[in-house]
Design a protein around this motif. Structure first.
Motif, PDB file in Angstrom:
ATOM      1  N   GLY A 184      13.878  -8.901   3.535  1.00 34.30           N
ATOM      2  CA  GLY A 184      12.723  -9.512   4.184  1.00 34.30           C
ATOM      3  C   GLY A 184      11.876  -8.522   4.977  1.00 34.30           C
ATOM      4  O   GLY A 184      10.714  -8.808   5.269  1.00 34.30           O
ATOM      5  N   ILE A 185      12.463  -7.340   5.280  1.00 33.25           N
ATOM      6  CA  ILE A 185      11.672  -6.417   6.093  1.00 33.25           C
ATOM      7  C   ILE A 185      10.696  -5.619   5.244  1.00 33.25           C
ATOM      8  O   ILE A 185      10.887  -5.449   4.028  1.00 33.25           O
ATOM      9  N   THR A 186       9.645  -5.146   5.900  1.00 34.44           N
ATOM     10  CA  THR A 186       8.635  -4.349   5.202  1.00 34.44           C
ATOM     11  C   THR A 186       9.253  -3.037   4.747  1.00 34.44           C
ATOM     12  O   THR A 186       9.876  -2.325   5.531  1.00 34.44           O
ATOM     13  N   VAL A 187       9.093  -2.734   3.428  1.00 37.45           N
ATOM     14  CA  VAL A 187       9.617  -1.470   2.932  1.00 37.45           C
ATOM     15  C   VAL A 187       8.497  -0.531   2.510  1.00 37.45           C
ATOM     16  O   VAL A 187       8.696   0.667   2.374  1.00 37.45           O
ATOM     17  N   LEU A 188       7.306  -1.081   2.284  1.00 35.46           N
ATOM     18  CA  LEU A 188       6.202  -0.245   1.800  1.00 35.46           C
ATOM     19  C   LEU A 188       4.951  -0.499   2.638  1.00 35.46           C
ATOM     20  O   LEU A 188       4.489  -1.639   2.726  1.00 35.46           O
ATOM     21  N   HIS A 189       4.448   0.566   3.282  1.00 38.21           N
ATOM     22  CA  HIS A 189       3.194   0.468   4.029  1.00 38.21           C
ATOM     23  C   HIS A 189       2.066   0.951   3.127  1.00 38.21           C
ATOM     24  O   HIS A 189       1.714   2.128   3.106  1.00 38.21           O
ATOM     25  N   ALA A 190       1.512   0.017   2.351  1.00 36.42           N
ATOM     26  CA  ALA A 190       0.476   0.381   1.388  1.00 36.42           C
ATOM     27  C   ALA A 190      -0.903   0.257   2.046  1.00 36.42           C
ATOM     28  O   ALA A 190      -1.045  -0.451   3.035  1.00 36.42           O
ATOM     29  N   PRO A 191      -1.900   0.948   1.481  1.00 37.25           N
ATOM     30  CA  PRO A 191      -3.256   0.866   2.036  1.00 37.25           C
ATOM     31  C   PRO A 191      -3.787  -0.570   2.057  1.00 37.25           C
ATOM     32  O   PRO A 191      -4.616  -0.916   2.885  1.00 37.25           O
ATOM     33  N   TYR A 192      -3.297  -1.391   1.128  1.00 38.84           N
ATOM     34  CA  TYR A 192      -3.783  -2.777   1.068  1.00 38.84           C
ATOM     35  C   TYR A 192      -2.926  -3.725   1.886  1.00 38.84           C
ATOM     36  O   TYR A 192      -3.166  -4.928   1.904  1.00 38.84           O
ATOM     37  N   GLY A 193      -1.910  -3.219   2.556  1.00 36.37           N
ATOM     38  CA  GLY A 193      -1.088  -4.084   3.400  1.00 36.37           C
ATOM     39  C   GLY A 193       0.382  -3.788   3.250  1.00 36.37           C
ATOM     40  O   GLY A 193       0.779  -2.956   2.428  1.00 36.37           O
ATOM     41  N   ASP A 194       1.199  -4.482   4.034  1.00 34.77           N
ATOM     42  CA  ASP A 194       2.636  -4.232   3.998  1.00 34.77           C
ATOM     43  C   ASP A 194       3.312  -5.089   2.930  1.00 34.77           C
ATOM     44  O   ASP A 194       2.931  -6.239   2.714  1.00 34.77           O
ATOM     45  N   VAL A 195       4.317  -4.504   2.267  1.00 38.42           N
ATOM     46  CA  VAL A 195       5.062  -5.231   1.238  1.00 38.42           C
ATOM     47  C   VAL A 195       6.542  -5.205   1.628  1.00 38.42           C
ATOM     48  O   VAL A 195       7.067  -4.146   1.978  1.00 38.42           O
ATOM     49  N   ASN A 196       7.186  -6.376   1.568  1.00 35.76           N
ATOM     50  CA  ASN A 196       8.622  -6.376   1.872  1.00 35.76           C
ATOM     51  C   ASN A 196       9.450  -6.257   0.589  1.00 35.76           C
ATOM     52  O   ASN A 196       8.908  -6.159  -0.518  1.00 35.76           O
ATOM     53  N   GLY A 197      10.778  -6.261   0.744  1.00 36.88           N
ATOM     54  CA  GLY A 197      11.673  -6.074  -0.388  1.00 36.88           C
ATOM     55  C   GLY A 197      11.478  -7.115  -1.479  1.00 36.88           C
ATOM     56  O   GLY A 197      11.434  -6.791  -2.665  1.00 36.88           O
ATOM     57  N   TYR A 198      11.312  -8.372  -1.046  1.00 32.36           N
ATOM     58  CA  TYR A 198      11.103  -9.433  -2.047  1.00 32.36           C
ATOM     59  C   TYR A 198       9.816  -9.206  -2.826  1.00 32.36           C
ATOM     60  O   TYR A 198       9.756  -9.429  -4.036  1.00 32.36           O
ATOM     61  N   GLY A 199       8.793  -8.762  -2.089  1.00 38.48           N
ATOM     62  CA  GLY A 199       7.515  -8.480  -2.745  1.00 38.48           C
ATOM     63  C   GLY A 199       7.683  -7.440  -3.846  1.00 38.48           C
ATOM     64  O   GLY A 199       7.177  -7.610  -4.970  1.00 38.48           O
ATOM     65  N   CYS A 200       8.413  -6.349  -3.526  1.00 39.71           N
ATOM     66  CA  CYS A 200       8.630  -5.290  -4.513  1.00 39.71           C
ATOM     67  C   CYS A 200       9.358  -5.827  -5.739  1.00 39.71           C
ATOM     68  O   CYS A 200       8.970  -5.560  -6.882  1.00 39.71           O
ATOM     69  N   LEU A 201      10.416  -6.622  -5.468  1.00 45.89           N
ATOM     70  CA  LEU A 201      11.177  -7.189  -6.578  1.00 45.89           C
ATOM     71  C   LEU A 201      10.306  -8.077  -7.459  1.00 45.89           C
ATOM     72  O   LEU A 201      10.404  -8.033  -8.696  1.00 45.89           O
ATOM     73  N   SER A 202       9.438  -8.871  -6.818  1.00 50.61           N
ATOM     74  CA  SER A 202       8.567  -9.773  -7.587  1.00 50.61           C
ATOM     75  C   SER A 202       7.623  -8.977  -8.475  1.00 50.61           C
ATOM     76  O   SER A 202       7.393  -9.339  -9.634  1.00 50.61           O
ATOM     77  N   VAL A 203       7.055  -7.891  -7.911  1.00 47.90           N
ATOM     78  CA  VAL A 203       6.136  -7.078  -8.704  1.00 47.90           C
ATOM     79  C   VAL A 203       6.854  -6.526  -9.940  1.00 47.90           C
ATOM     80  O   VAL A 203       6.340  -6.592 -11.066  1.00 47.90           O
ATOM     81  N   LEU A 204       8.064  -6.014  -9.730  1.00 44.65           N
ATOM     82  CA  LEU A 204       8.812  -5.447 -10.859  1.00 44.65           C
ATOM     83  C   LEU A 204       9.157  -6.515 -11.896  1.00 44.65           C
ATOM     84  O   LEU A 204       9.038  -6.303 -13.102  1.00 44.65           O
ATOM     85  N   MET A 205       9.567  -7.677 -11.392  1.00 49.16           N
ATOM     86  CA  MET A 205       9.878  -8.797 -12.294  1.00 49.16           C
ATOM     87  C   MET A 205       8.657  -9.149 -13.125  1.00 49.16           C
ATOM     88  O   MET A 205       8.741  -9.302 -14.356  1.00 49.16           O
TER      89      MET A 205
END
Lengths: 337, 284
Positions: B244-265
């Motif tokens: 649940g914590i933010t793992v990526l500080h991207a220029p367009y905003g913060d992404v958490n672990g679930y977000g990363c997994l969803s993108v890959l899925m």
């Protein structure tokens, strides 16, 4: 009911027409030969029968089943042995046969039993457990044949099976084919070797430019031609005009039929004579018209003459002609998926 | 694949369907393993290359001032996650090569004249093979990294790492198999693999965090799929697992672990749908 029925098959690769209304009927339990030069459409027809390729139009019935709508049913009852089918160099022959058994859903025990049988019959004992990469052409072809026979197909299709083979392998393969026929298997065999077709095939079709130009047993085909064959050369290399003039002259002589000018052989003339008595008359008439005679030979009708009669060139010349025009890129495109 | 239609027409519970698909898939997978066993050079190279990255590249910045990297981690530890992902990625990128060689040498024709219950077996076999090999390579790299003192993710962390690698490998395998059927020959396929490999590594957060990059490269890294695999793995290495914590500080905003997994899925599913029509056509 025929095992293979092809109706009006058409197939083009871009602007190259490989099949132009091919019709074929292969009866059950017979070794059927497809004879024709390279590029005549043999391999295209065979790939269509084996469901590797779809025709642009036409019907394909194999074993009473429409091969275009039910390809899997056809694949189950068909064994295919072709030069373009690769082996895996890293596997041993036995491993390749085991893989083949699994692809045809045989039980493991059944597969090993049949492998043992085929290894014995095709004389592969000493090298079947070596990697395929070390095999000679003859060994490879024997392995190909074994893998085509593993599932005991009712129909075996062989595309140029003995091209460039050693004599031992060839005789082993021929022997096995004859055994299969006596056990009721139907075999379709393509070749551009007259001898092979003549030695093995009970019936045959001669194919040229994507069409069947003659069909029947070897005897029937030769009989249709009738008479003896004579090859006449007025010079070693004549020209078209002279040959035409000689043809007109010959056509007037009684007992001569079917005068064909063979362009590829220096415009020599091929003709059919009713009897040997015609030969002296030919010499006489040519002398009278002051044509020289370079050579005049006579022979029994052969399958090559059947081809010559239909196309105006010998099989060998057709072969050379095609070889010089062969488009390597197109070839690899045809073979690749 | 063309058989899927047939199968549905005859009813999916047609007797022996699953058994026969299993039989042909296992036989094809077995062949790939036998090839690997007898020609292990690709496997060995696939392990040595990332090891070199890990050791040499890790040493390159070992004297970087402390506190420079996010969370105050050492460079070796930072690099570990990147190299693990890169190993799985480049392994899977080669998935299409055996298929391409089968097309070129005509072995595929042998498979296509056989009455395969489903031609998807050919694809399944490649996916099983490449997935297991890529995961094996990644585990070796993870083991070595931990020996070098770059840490170990712990049990739940390890599961997340494997899950992420699995999804990534599926996506890249799909892409590579698609290319293997779309391109004319192995020369072209190798060229594409060659060109894709390094730029995707550099334009990700494998070697440096986004905060080190110029804006344009930061954007590239922030949309690079590899980044979405690297960052959650890095987080799993960094401490107790919390997707649940933010793992990526991207220029367009913060992404958490679930977000990363969803993108890959999403990427994996998208790629499989993208190559499906191509496979259907080529294997019909």
């Amino acid at each position: 009911m025929p095992v293979i029925e092809l109706h009006e098959l058409e197939k083009s690769y871009g602007s190259v027409k490989a099949l132009q209304g091919l019709n074929l009927q292969v009866p059950k339990g017979c070794l059927y030969g497809l004879l024709g030069p390279n590029g005549a459409g043999k391999t295209t027809a065979i790939r269509i029968i084996c469901t590797l390729l779809s025709p642009d139009s036409g019907k394909v019935i194999v074993g009473g089943v429409d091969a275009l709508s039910h390809p899997r049913v056809v694949r189950r009852s068909l064994g295919y042995v072709a030069q373009e089918i690769a082996i895996d160099k890293i596997l041993t022959g036995r491993e390749l046969l085991q893989l083949q058994g699994d692809l045809y859903h045989l039980a493991t025990s059944q597969t090993s039993l049949r492998i043992r049988e085929l290894v014995e019959r095709l004389g592969m004992q000493t090298w079947i457990d070596r990697r395929c990469g070390s095999y000679s052409g003859g060994m490879r072809r024997r392995l190909d044949l074994a893998s085509g026979l593993l599932h005991r197909p009712e129909l075996l299709v062989l595309d140029e099976p003995t091209v460039g083979l050693d004599i031992e392998s060839r005789s082993v393969i021929w022997q096995l084919l004859k055994e299969l026929i006596s056990n009721g298997t139907t075999i379709l065999l393509s070749s551009h070797y007259l001898e092979e077709i003549e030695a093995l095939a009970q019936r045959m079709a001669i194919i040229d430019k994507g069409r069947v130009i003659a069909e029947g047993t070897a005897e029937q085909l030769k009989q249709q031609l009738g008479g003896d064959r004579v090859t006449l050369r007025v010079r070693e290399f004549s020209d078209e005009k002279e040959s035409e003039m000689v043809r007109t002259l010959l056509n007037r002589i009684e007992g001569i039929t079917q005068v064909v000018i063979n362009q590829a052989q220096g415009f020599s003339l091929n003709l059919v004579v009713d009897s040997e008595q015609v030969l002296p008359r030919i010499q006489e008439e040519l002398n009278k018209a002051q044509f020289p005679i370079f050579s005049l030979t006579q022979s029994r009708a052969s399958l090559d003459d059947v081809y010559l009669q239909a196309t105006g060139k010998t099989l060998m010349d057709a072969e050379l002609e095609v070889a010089s025009q062969r488009d390597l890129k197109l070839e690899s495109k045809k073979a690749m998926r | 694949m063309e058989n899927t239609v047939d199968v549905y027409a005859q009813g999916i519970d047609e007797q022996g369907f699953i058994l026969e698909v299993l039989q042909e898939t296992l036989a094809l997978t077995r062949r790939l393993y036998l090839q690997l066993l007898r020609r292990p050079s690709t496997l060995v190279a696939g392990i040595i290359q990332p090891l070199i990255w890990l050791v040499l590249f890790g040493a390159l910045f070992s004297k970087a001032p402390e506190g420079l990297l996010p969370g105050g981690m050492t460079y070796g530890r930072f690099l570990g996650a990147g190299v693990i992902v890169f190993t799985a990625f480049s392994g899977a990128l080669n998935a299409g090569l055996p298929v391409m060689f089968d097309r070129e040498f005509g072995f595929l024709n042998r498979l296509l004249v056989a009455p395969l219950r489903s031609r998807s077996s050919i694809v399944f076999a490649s996916v099983i093979y490449i997935t297991s090999i890529s995961l094996l390579q990644s585990l070796v790299i993870m083991g070595t990294a931990s020996l070098l003192g770059y840490g170990w993710p712990g049990v739940s962390g390890l599961l997340v790492v494997l899950l992420i690698l699995l999804i990534l490998v599926f996506a890249v395998t799909a892409l590579s198999l698609g290319l293997a059927f779309a391109l004319p020959g192995h020369i072209e396929l190798i060229a594409v693999i060659f060109v894709a490999n390094l730029p995707l590594l550099f334009a990700s957060t494998a070697l440096a965090p986004i905060s080190f990059m110029p804006t344009w490269l930061g954007w590239l890294a922030a949309i690079n799929p590899l980044t979405f695999a690297i960052e959650p793995i890095r987080a799993a290495y960094g401490g107790p697992l919390d997707l649940g914590i933010t793992v990526l500080h991207a220029p367009y905003g913060d992404v958490n672990g679930y977000g990363c997994l969803s993108v890959l899925m999403g990427l994996t599913i998208g790629l499989f749908f993208l190559i499906r029509p191509l496979m259907n056509r080529k294997l019909a």
